[in-house]
Design an enzyme around this catalytic site. Structure first.
Site, PDB file in Angstrom:
ATOM      1  N   MET A   1     -12.059   4.798  -1.914  1.00 55.78           N
ATOM      2  CA  MET A   1     -12.727   4.923  -0.512  1.00 55.78           C
ATOM      3  C   MET A   1     -13.625   6.401  -0.371  1.00 55.78           C
ATOM      4  O   MET A   1     -12.997   7.263   0.648  1.00 55.78           O
ATOM      5  CB  MET A   1     -11.810   5.293   1.265  1.00 55.78           C
TER       6      MET A   1
ATOM      7  N   MET B   1     -11.645  -5.625   3.925  1.00 56.04           N
ATOM      8  CA  MET B   1     -11.753  -5.050   5.201  1.00 56.04           C
ATOM      9  C   MET B   1     -10.812  -5.484   6.282  1.00 56.04           C
ATOM     10  O   MET B   1     -11.666  -5.673   7.038  1.00 56.04           O
ATOM     11  CB  MET B   1     -11.928  -3.840   4.896  1.00 56.04           C
TER      12      MET B   1
ATOM     13  N   ASP C   1      -4.583   3.684  -2.381  1.00 54.97           N
ATOM     14  CA  ASP C   1      -6.118   4.342  -0.937  1.00 54.97           C
ATOM     15  C   ASP C   1      -6.295   5.814  -1.895  1.00 54.97           C
ATOM     16  O   ASP C   1      -5.380   6.318  -1.459  1.00 54.97           O
ATOM     17  CB  ASP C   1      -5.636   4.077  -0.326  1.00 54.97           C
TER      18      ASP C   1
ATOM     19  N   HIS D   1      -0.690  -1.064  -4.696  1.00 56.54           N
ATOM     20  CA  HIS D   1      -2.400  -0.295  -4.362  1.00 56.54           C
ATOM     21  C   HIS D   1      -2.955   1.147  -3.632  1.00 56.54           C
ATOM     22  O   HIS D   1      -1.765   1.471  -3.117  1.00 56.54           O
ATOM     23  CB  HIS D   1      -2.395  -1.457  -2.352  1.00 56.54           C
TER      24      HIS D   1
ATOM     25  N   HIS E   1      -7.898   1.395  -4.545  1.00 58.96           N
ATOM     26  CA  HIS E   1      -9.163   0.957  -3.933  1.00 58.96           C
ATOM     27  C   HIS E   1      -9.584   2.651  -3.158  1.00 58.96           C
ATOM     28  O   HIS E   1      -9.244   3.215  -3.009  1.00 58.96           O
ATOM     29  CB  HIS E   1      -8.399   0.409  -2.255  1.00 58.96           C
TER      30      HIS E   1
ATOM     31  N   SER F   1       0.674  -1.175   0.050  1.00 56.62           N
ATOM     32  CA  SER F   1       0.321  -0.221  -0.325  1.00 56.62           C
ATOM     33  C   SER F   1       0.757   0.748  -0.326  1.00 56.62           C
ATOM     34  O   SER F   1       1.359   1.440   0.948  1.00 56.62           O
ATOM     35  CB  SER F   1      -1.229  -0.207   1.260  1.00 56.62           C
TER      36      SER F   1
ATOM     37  N   MET G   1      -9.498   8.445  -1.090  1.00 54.85           N
ATOM     38  CA  MET G   1     -10.342   8.779   0.029  1.00 54.85           C
ATOM     39  C   MET G   1     -10.891  10.290   0.089  1.00 54.85           C
ATOM     40  O   MET G   1      -9.611  11.064  -0.619  1.00 54.85           O
ATOM     41  CB  MET G   1      -9.495   8.613   1.953  1.00 54.85           C
TER      42      MET G   1
ATOM     43  N   ASP H   1      -7.107  -6.593   3.017  1.00 53.89           N
ATOM     44  CA  ASP H   1      -6.580  -5.161   3.284  1.00 53.89           C
ATOM     45  C   ASP H   1      -6.610  -5.120   5.326  1.00 53.89           C
ATOM     46  O   ASP H   1      -7.634  -4.359   5.496  1.00 53.89           O
ATOM     47  CB  ASP H   1      -7.612  -4.285   2.577  1.00 53.89           C
TER      48      ASP H   1
END
Length: 214
Positions: free
Chosen positions: A67, A136, A34, A32, A65, A7, A36, A174
């Site tokens: 979010m 998750m 993230d 990966h 990913h 990540s 957000m 994750d």
């Protein structure tokens, strides 16, 4: 074969390009990312410009990913970057099937993410078409959290549904992945392991990546 997804949220942002190259040399399989928005989760990470810069630098596949609220918002932009996989939270949209199809229509693998409290059977009508499910094992939004052991039962439940119906989706995990929890998740049926703080804080990245694969 188990694949390891570092990540990049745990990387050194002042030396991001260098960390990407070092982690690739260490044997990472997929990066990966993230994303957000400060609304779906109480944090903000990097946006499209940084993701595009990562895509230009990386030579291994990218797993985004989301979010975020409105997860269908930037799908074309991620496809244009060359992103390989995009996942979104089933809790973030009233139309998960539509978002899944949108991702796949742009030539990317579509994943659906389950928060720790969300049951596996909430995906029962989507598993035939989804490419992967991200479980998750911490609450989304922050790195370095403790692994929630009860989520292992969810991995087992998904693996059971996959075997029962002959589906071919992958299971990604994750949150709190380290040498101990990686083996537990693999045994439960996971094949894609995301690790951030554990990998990037390890003194020997190659050894750390290899240890997670078991």
């Amino acid at each position: 074969m188990v694949k390891i997804l570092p990540s990049l949220l745990a990387a050194d942002f002042t030396a991001l390009g260098e960390d990407i190259g070092k982690m690739e040399d260490a044997g990472a399989d997929i990066f990966h990312l993230d994303i957000m928005d400060g609304q779906f989760v109480p944090n903000i990470s990097y946006g499209l410009p940084v993701a595009a810069a990562i895509a230009k630098k990386a030579s291994i596949p990218l797993d985004v990913h989301l979010m975020t609220q409105d997860p269908d918002q930037f799908i074309p932009e991620f496809a244009e970057m060359g992103v390989d996989m995009v996942s979104f939270h089933i809790e973030a949209t009233p139309h998960p099937h539509r978002v899944m199809q949108l991702i796949q229509s742009h030539g990317m693998k579509a994943g659906i993410v389950l928060n720790p409290h969300t049951p596996a059977d909430s995906l029962s009508y989507l598993l035939r078409e989804v490419d992967y499910v991200l479980v998750m094992t911490v609450n989304p939004g922050f790195g370095g959290q403790k692994f929630i052991a009860s989520c292992v039962d969810k991995i087992k439940a998904l693996d059971g549904m996959r075997k029962k119906h002959g589906y071919d989706f992958e299971i990604e995990v994750d949150g709190g992945i380290n040498d101990e929890t990686a083996g537990i998740c693999i045994e439960a049926g996971a094949g894609l392991l995301v690790s951030g703080s554990h990998l990037f804080s390890s003194p020997d990245w190659k050894q750390a990546v290899g240890a997670l694969k078991g």
